[in-house]
Scaffold this motif. Structure first.
Motif, mmCIF file in Angstrom:
data_model
loop_
_atom_site.group_PDB
_atom_site.id
_atom_site.type_symbol
_atom_site.label_atom_id
_atom_site.label_comp_id
_atom_site.label_asym_id
_atom_site.label_seq_id
_atom_site.Cartn_x
_atom_site.Cartn_y
_atom_site.Cartn_z
ATOM 1 N N THR A 61 0.824 -1.208 0.000
ATOM 2 C CA THR A 61 0.000 0.000 0.000
ATOM 3 C C THR A 61 0.857 1.256 0.000
ATOM 4 N N VAL A 62 1.867 1.290 0.868
ATOM 5 C CA VAL A 62 2.729 2.473 0.977
ATOM 6 C C VAL A 62 3.537 2.678 -0.301
ATOM 7 N N ALA A 63 3.968 1.574 -0.926
ATOM 8 C CA ALA A 63 4.827 1.661 -2.109
ATOM 9 C C ALA A 63 4.054 1.900 -3.401
ATOM 10 N N GLU A 64 2.737 1.753 -3.383
ATOM 11 C CA GLU A 64 1.943 1.805 -4.608
ATOM 12 C C GLU A 64 2.192 3.044 -5.474
ATOM 13 N N PRO A 65 2.312 4.248 -4.896
ATOM 14 C CA PRO A 65 2.538 5.425 -5.761
ATOM 15 C C PRO A 65 3.848 5.375 -6.537
ATOM 16 N N TYR A 66 4.778 4.530 -6.114
ATOM 17 C CA TYR A 66 6.101 4.498 -6.742
ATOM 18 C C TYR A 66 6.289 3.283 -7.656
ATOM 19 N N HIS A 67 5.186 2.585 -7.955
ATOM 20 C CA HIS A 67 5.331 1.335 -8.697
ATOM 21 C C HIS A 67 5.905 1.547 -10.090
ATOM 22 N N GLU A 118 -3.664 -4.716 -12.180
ATOM 23 C CA GLU A 118 -4.252 -3.498 -11.631
ATOM 24 C C GLU A 118 -4.076 -3.446 -10.115
ATOM 25 N N ASP A 119 -3.548 -2.318 -9.632
ATOM 26 C CA ASP A 119 -3.287 -2.119 -8.200
ATOM 27 C C ASP A 119 -2.408 -3.224 -7.620
ATOM 28 N N GLN A 120 -1.606 -3.835 -8.466
ATOM 29 C CA GLN A 120 -0.699 -4.905 -8.045
ATOM 30 C C GLN A 120 -1.456 -6.011 -7.291
ATOM 31 N N ARG A 121 -2.608 -6.369 -7.871
ATOM 32 C CA ARG A 121 -3.471 -7.373 -7.263
ATOM 33 C C ARG A 121 -2.767 -8.718 -7.106
ATOM 34 N N ARG A 122 -1.935 -9.085 -8.097
ATOM 35 C CA ARG A 122 -1.262 -10.389 -8.019
ATOM 36 C C ARG A 122 -0.259 -10.424 -6.864
ATOM 37 N N THR A 123 0.369 -9.302 -6.556
ATOM 38 C CA THR A 123 1.284 -9.269 -5.416
ATOM 39 C C THR A 123 0.517 -9.493 -4.118
ATOM 40 N N ARG A 124 -0.644 -8.889 -4.012
ATOM 41 C CA ARG A 124 -1.458 -9.088 -2.799
ATOM 42 C C ARG A 124 -1.925 -10.543 -2.699
ATOM 43 N N THR A 125 -2.239 -11.136 -3.840
ATOM 44 C CA THR A 125 -2.625 -12.553 -3.847
ATOM 45 C C THR A 125 -1.441 -13.417 -3.428
ATOM 46 N N LEU A 126 -0.260 -13.094 -3.926
ATOM 47 C CA LEU A 126 0.946 -13.824 -3.528
ATOM 48 C C LEU A 126 1.116 -13.802 -2.022
ATOM 49 N N ILE A 127 0.951 -12.635 -1.418
ATOM 50 C CA ILE A 127 1.084 -12.524 0.039
ATOM 51 C C ILE A 127 0.023 -13.368 0.734
ATOM 52 N N ASP A 128 -1.218 -13.252 0.268
ATOM 53 C CA ASP A 128 -2.320 -14.008 0.888
ATOM 54 C C ASP A 128 -2.083 -15.514 0.835
ATOM 55 N N LYS A 129 -1.479 -15.999 -0.248
ATOM 56 C CA LYS A 129 -1.265 -17.437 -0.412
ATOM 57 C C LYS A 129 0.044 -17.903 0.231
ATOM 58 N N ALA A 130 1.073 -17.062 0.202
ATOM 59 C CA ALA A 130 2.390 -17.481 0.683
ATOM 60 C C ALA A 130 2.489 -17.446 2.205
ATOM 61 N N VAL A 131 1.873 -16.463 2.839
ATOM 62 C CA VAL A 131 2.020 -16.317 4.290
ATOM 63 C C VAL A 131 1.516 -17.545 5.053
ATOM 64 N N PRO A 132 0.332 -18.100 4.725
ATOM 65 C CA PRO A 132 -0.080 -19.325 5.428
ATOM 66 C C PRO A 132 0.905 -20.472 5.233
ATOM 67 N N LEU A 133 1.536 -20.568 4.055
ATOM 68 C CA LEU A 133 2.543 -21.611 3.830
ATOM 69 C C LEU A 133 3.754 -21.400 4.731
ATOM 70 N N VAL A 134 4.183 -20.150 4.865
ATOM 71 C CA VAL A 134 5.308 -19.832 5.753
ATOM 72 C C VAL A 134 4.935 -20.172 7.190
ATOM 73 N N ASP A 135 3.724 -19.836 7.569
ATOM 74 C CA ASP A 135 3.245 -20.101 8.930
ATOM 75 C C ASP A 135 3.254 -21.598 9.231
ATOM 76 N N ARG A 136 2.681 -22.378 8.323
ATOM 77 C CA ARG A 136 2.612 -23.825 8.555
ATOM 78 C C ARG A 136 4.006 -24.456 8.536
ATOM 79 N N THR A 137 4.844 -24.026 7.620
ATOM 80 C CA THR A 137 6.205 -24.567 7.552
ATOM 81 C C THR A 137 6.977 -24.250 8.821
#
Length: 225
Positions: free
Chosen positions: A100-106, A181-200
């Motif tokens: 969110t903070v970095a979005e203006p500089y993408h 748009e709005d770097q949606r795929r990056t947000r999806t990456l975070i949503d999917k990767a964080v639970p994997l990191v947590d479980r691992t």
């Protein structure tokens, strides 16, 4: 580069921030390589000598931007870290806040990345010149761990802030190339990767995995020597 003063007058701080804001605007509009210190000074309404008084080079300006980004993310993520104790929620909150903070500089980031990707560049996040911003980011991930209820091998817990920063660098790289748009795929990456990191991370407490954890920590420590 002369050492920065511990404190600045409000006027000096305002001038400094004006120069940083102007530089970021010009970098985004015309590219990092084509923007000169004189152009930044002229646009900011200060003399070239005054610009160099605050920033000895364009690289120094970028370091100031890195530092400000780290502070802004820390401020914006504070509410999540105050509210959540679950590791996954805390980590996701910090990473999503960064996007969110970095979005203006993408758009600028894509043009700028070729400079920062050079191994010897002072603009690299791994460079000695980026030490302060890197330390601030690792400290943020240390706060993620310190306030988390997750149970980990003590050695792994101590190493986690730096490992999470490396994970963050991977997210940043993905974000640079993310044209959704709005770097949606990056947000999806975070949503999917964080639970994997947590479980691992939780699996590392199992007896069968502890040997692998010890080997991994030995590898990490050997690379630091």
């Amino acid at each position: 580069m002369p050492p920065e003063p511990v404190t600045r007058s409000p006027k000096a701080e305002q001038t400094r921030q004006n120069i940083v804001d102007t530089a970021m605007r010009l970098f985004r509009a015309g590219g990092y390589d084509r923007t000169t210190m004189r152009a930044i000074a002229d646009e900011a309404g200060v003399s070239i000598g005054n610009a160099y008084y605050y920033f000895s080079s364009k690289e120094h300006l970028i370091q100031a931007f890195y530092d400000r980004m780290a502070r802004d993310v820390a401020t914006e993520a504070e509410s999540v870290l105050d509210r959540e104790t679950e590791f996954a929620e805390r980590l996701s909150g910090v990473l999503q806040t960064w996007v969110t903070v970095a979005e203006p500089y993408h758009e600028f980031a894509g043009k700028f990345f070729k400079n920062a990707a050079e191994p010897q560049s002072p603009l690299s996040p791994f460079s000695p010149e980026s030490q302060q911003a890197r330390d601030d980011a690792i400290q943020m991930f240390r706060k993620v761990m310190d306030g988390s209820s997750i149970k980990l091998n003590p050695g792994l817990r101590a190493a986690m802030p730096e490992l999470l920063w490396l994970l963050h660098m991977g997210v940043v790289l993905f974000w640079v190339y993310d044209d959704s748009e709005d770097q949606r795929r990056t947000r999806t990456l975070i949503d999917k990767a964080v639970p994997l990191v947590d479980r691992t991370a939780r699996l590392t407490r199992l007896p069968l995995v502890r040997g692998l954890v010890d080997d991994m920590l030995d590898l990490i420590n050997s690379l630091k020597r």
